[in-house]
Scaffold this motif. Structure first.
Motif, PDB file in Angstrom:
ATOM      1  N   SER A  35       0.831  -1.209   0.000  1.00  0.00           N
ATOM      2  CA  SER A  35       0.000   0.000   0.000  1.00  0.00           C
ATOM      3  C   SER A  35       0.864   1.256   0.000  1.00  0.00           C
ATOM      4  N   PHE A  36       0.310   2.317  -0.582  1.00  0.00           N
ATOM      5  CA  PHE A  36       1.014   3.597  -0.731  1.00  0.00           C
ATOM      6  C   PHE A  36       0.015   4.717  -0.510  1.00  0.00           C
ATOM      7  N   MET A  37       0.412   5.703   0.299  1.00  0.00           N
ATOM      8  CA  MET A  37      -0.456   6.848   0.538  1.00  0.00           C
ATOM      9  C   MET A  37       0.321   8.134   0.262  1.00  0.00           C
ATOM     10  N   LYS A  56       0.390  -1.826  -6.141  1.00  0.00           N
ATOM     11  CA  LYS A  56       0.084  -1.425  -4.771  1.00  0.00           C
ATOM     12  C   LYS A  56      -1.255  -0.702  -4.687  1.00  0.00           C
ATOM     13  N   ARG A  57      -1.894  -0.828  -3.542  1.00  0.00           N
ATOM     14  CA  ARG A  57      -3.120  -0.080  -3.271  1.00  0.00           C
ATOM     15  C   ARG A  57      -2.730   1.364  -2.980  1.00  0.00           C
ATOM     16  N   VAL A  58      -3.302   2.304  -3.725  1.00  0.00           N
ATOM     17  CA  VAL A  58      -2.893   3.704  -3.644  1.00  0.00           C
ATOM     18  C   VAL A  58      -4.013   4.550  -3.040  1.00  0.00           C
ATOM     19  N   THR A  59      -3.643   5.394  -2.075  1.00  0.00           N
ATOM     20  CA  THR A  59      -4.603   6.274  -1.419  1.00  0.00           C
ATOM     21  C   THR A  59      -4.161   7.730  -1.568  1.00  0.00           C
ATOM     22  N   TYR A  60      -5.068   8.550  -2.039  1.00  0.00           N
ATOM     23  CA  TYR A  60      -4.885   9.999  -2.186  1.00  0.00           C
ATOM     24  C   TYR A  60      -5.505  10.658  -0.966  1.00  0.00           C
TER      25      TYR A  60
END
Length: 257
Positions: free
Chosen positions: A101-103, A122-126
């Protein structure tokens, strides 16, 4: 196929001209003179308000702050090249990290989120506060659907926020801390450290110029205090000067769950 997609989203300036129904030449002129536009607008908005209230109103309503971000991110190639000089091989490190995961904190236009989502699984969060720029980011995410999982958008309050029990393998933040008052700088440092998984990486980039005549909405950043907060919350500096580098990388100590 990936290269073709990258070429499609190359010109962010042209995207904004299309989004804002504005001539490219007009966008380019404002981008090149963004400091004059943002200084005038901030001073006009602030009026009799204190700096913190004026700053909040500026970021949540500004029609010109976008040109500051467009100055730093005119197109994808220039942005990637610049970031790789701040933190060598940044995107190679992100791609090679085993985390899932990446934020991006204070994600603005959302370009880094798009790059990571394109280049990795990767799961990406803004993450950002609600501003006119967020709407542009949403528009770009819809215009250029990413090939992996959709980018999650998390809108938070500028005053305070909680991530709950959520953690990320990597957190990236660039040119955000100079927009926070001294109290928030320390509070947010702890929140990001707490939101990082054990062995996770924090990529931390700050504009050290602080408040200037043409950027009155900025604050000076006490890097020593911020770094101490990271260290108190189980982060170890693995790249950057220990006394306050503008670009640094931190790793979270602890056992992987």
């Amino acid at each position: 196929m990936a290269e073709e997609h990258l070429m499609q989203i190359e010109s962010i300036l042209q995207d904004y001209a299309e989004y804002n129904h504005e001539k490219y030449s007009s966008v380019k002129e404002k981008q090149e003179n963004f400091k004059a536009f943002t200084e005038w607008e901030f001073n006009n908005i602030q009026g009799e308000l204190n700096k913190l209230d004026g700053q909040h109103k500026f970021y949540t309503t500004s029609k010109n702050y976008i040109y500051d971000l467009l100055s730093a991110n005119p197109d994808q190639s220039q942005s990637m090249a610049h970031l790789n000089t701040c933190i060598p091989d940044l995107f190679t490190i992100i791609k090679g990290h085993s985390g899932r995961s990446f934020m991006e904190f204070g994600a603005g236009i959302g370009l880094v989120c798009q790059i990571v989502n394109e280049q990795t699984a990767k799961r990406v969060t803004y993450v950002d506060i609600e501003t006119p720029i967020v709407q542009f980011a949403k528009w770009r995410f819809e215009k250029y659907p990413t090939p992996n999982k959709p980018i999650e958008m998390m809108i938070i309050s500028q005053d305070d926020f909680e991530f709950g029990f959520r953690e990320w393998s990597m957190i990236y933040t660039n040119a955000v801390w100079e927009h926070l008052d001294p109290v928030m700088q320390i509070r947010y440092a702890k929140k990001l450290a707490d939101a990082l998984e054990p062995n996770g990486l924090l990529f931390f980039i700050v504009d050290l110029a602080g408040e200037t005549e043409d950027m009155p909405m900025h604050y000076n950043v006490d890097m020593n205090a911020v770094f101490q907060q990271f260290q108190q919350n189980k982060l170890t500096l693995i790249f950057g000067h220990p006394e306050g580098a503008f670009a640094s990388v931190w790793q979270k100590r602890g056992e992987v769950k």
